[in-house]
Write an enzyme that holds these catalytic residues in place. Structure first.
Site, PDB file in Angstrom:
ATOM      1  N   GLY A  62      19.133  30.965 -42.420  1.00 33.04           N
ATOM      2  CA  GLY A  62      18.101  29.517 -42.012  1.00 33.04           C
ATOM      3  C   GLY A  62      17.433  29.020 -43.193  1.00 33.04           C
TER       4      GLY A  62
ATOM      5  CB  ALA B 184      13.579  31.828 -34.177  1.00 31.04           C
TER       6      ALA B 184
ATOM      7  CB  THR C 299      16.167  26.894 -33.623  1.00 30.27           C
ATOM      8  OG1 THR C 299      17.484  27.181 -33.978  1.00 30.27           O
ATOM      9  CG2 THR C 299      15.421  28.080 -34.429  1.00 30.27           C
TER      10      THR C 299
ATOM     11  CE1 TYR D 153      12.580  27.171 -30.533  1.00 31.18           C
ATOM     12  CE2 TYR D 153      11.235  25.522 -30.482  1.00 31.18           C
ATOM     13  CZ  TYR D 153      11.754  26.639 -31.185  1.00 31.18           C
ATOM     14  OH  TYR D 153      11.425  26.581 -32.636  1.00 31.18           O
TER      15      TYR D 153
ATOM     16  CE  LYS E 110       9.489  30.280 -32.695  1.00 28.27           C
ATOM     17  NZ  LYS E 110       9.862  31.226 -33.916  1.00 28.27           N
TER      18      LYS E 110
ATOM     19  CD1 TRP F 128       8.800  17.696 -35.741  1.00 25.93           C
ATOM     20  CD2 TRP F 128       8.799  15.351 -36.737  1.00 25.93           C
ATOM     21  NE1 TRP F 128       8.288  16.725 -34.800  1.00 25.93           N
ATOM     22  CE2 TRP F 128       8.249  15.184 -35.280  1.00 25.93           C
ATOM     23  CE3 TRP F 128       8.673  14.608 -37.574  1.00 25.93           C
ATOM     24  CZ2 TRP F 128       8.052  14.090 -34.617  1.00 25.93           C
ATOM     25  CZ3 TRP F 128       8.287  13.219 -36.859  1.00 25.93           C
ATOM     26  CH2 TRP F 128       8.161  12.967 -35.476  1.00 25.93           C
TER      27      TRP F 128
END
Length: 325
Positions: A10, A59, A61, A124, A128, A149
């Site tokens: 990540g 995660a 994503t 999604y 979360k 972002w």
């Protein structure tokens, strides 16, 4: 201080490793040793890392794909995140968990604060949000950091895709009616290290809870794309024109919030840290990507095309954010 961060690939994990120092050792723990879809792997993997603090960054994503893989998204983002926080509690250490702007529906006309009501638009965001609740329930010593972002010199992200597309296209169409705070993963890493030091040394720290953490400054996707490409051209990199389009011109399986702006005032007040202006942070990342244009600075052509939606009828390529947050 020793930080264990979940996920090896990540953007935040890579940024934390780069920002580590002789005083802060960062250990990335990921698959196969730690697999969030296999909760039984979590405790042993984190115990082996011997952390002073756990950073929960891994995660699921894939925003659109989550609409078809609800069970997997919830297994990773909710159950898995809860197990990470539970393991941290079992080891007697705090957990810093990364969450997202997608817990909001984007209907507010100003920046969201931590006390605003959540209302995710898709699977999604819902997964979360469920993860936030699982983390809070499993470990009272938690910091939940909502960001948005995210881009960096690592992995798949909007900045790198813009640069790659501009290398062989004259025009790129980008949505102009979604607003947010571009956030460098390098800045997120710096903020996490700053907060972690506070947690490590302040035994009486009592301000655990939810915080927003984004870059300083706001724009829309097309404005961010123009800044990326103008900066790239100034560094001798690729350039293309940006054409504004509306969200309705670019249908996606999962709805996106029109307003992803998050206020980071609470984090700044508690931890005394504020992200640099987003233009400056973006310039740092763009310069690195342009300088590494023949190496790992750009994703491969195949991986880039895998990220792209269908072209609009004009034949230009349309790009919208669908990367890790």
């Amino acid at each position: 201080m020793r930080l264990a961060v979940t996920g090896r690939e990540g953007q935040v994990a890579a940024s934390l490793i780069e920002r580590g120092s002789k005083d802060v050792e960062v250990v990335a723990v990921g698959r196969p040793a730690l697999d969030l879809a296999r909760p039984d792997t979590v405790f042993a993997a984190l115990e082996a890392a011997r952390p002073d603090i756990v950073v929960s960054a891994a995660a699921y994503t894939a925003v659109d794909q989550a609409e078809d893989e609800k069970d997997l998204a919830f297994a990773v983002n909710a159950t898995g995140a809860g197990k990470v926080a539970e393991a941290a509690a079992g080891l007697g250490v705090p957990v810093i968990h990364l969450s997202t702007d997608y817990v909001f529906d984007g209907a507010k006309d100003s920046a969201y604060v931590e006390t605003d009501a959540t209302a995710p638009l898709g699977v999604y965001g819902a997964s979360k949000l469920a993860g936030e609740k699982a983390v809070a329930a499993a470990n009272p010593r938690h910091l939940i950091l909502r960001t948005a972002w995210v881009y960096s010199p690592f992995g798949k992200n909007f900045v790198k895709t813009m640069l790659r597309l501009a290398s062989d296209r004259d025009e790129i169409s980008v949505v102009a009616d979604q607003w947010g705070n571009p956030t460098s993963a390098l800045d997120i890493a710096d903020a996490i290290l700053h907060a972690a030091a506070r947690l490590r040394h302040d035994k009486n720290f009592a301000a655990f809870g939810v915080y927003h953490l984004t870059g300083s400054g706001e724009t829309n996707w097309s404005g961010f794309a123009r800044h990326i490409l103008d900066t790239s051209r100034a560094f001798g990199g690729s350039y293309a024109r940006v054409r504004d389009i509306a969200t309705v011109d670019y249908p996606t399986k999962a709805r996106r919030p029109a307003n992803s702006r998050l206020s980071s005032v609470k984090f700044a007040g508690v931890f005394g840290w504020t992200a640099p202006e987003c233009q400056s942070s973006a310039m740092t990342v763009i310069a690195r990507c342009v300088g590494d244009g023949r190496g790992s600075g750009f994703p491969s052509k195949r991986s880039t095309m895998d990220l792209l939606p269908k072209p609009v009828p004009s034949g230009t390529t349309t790009v919208e954010d669908d990367f890790q947050r």
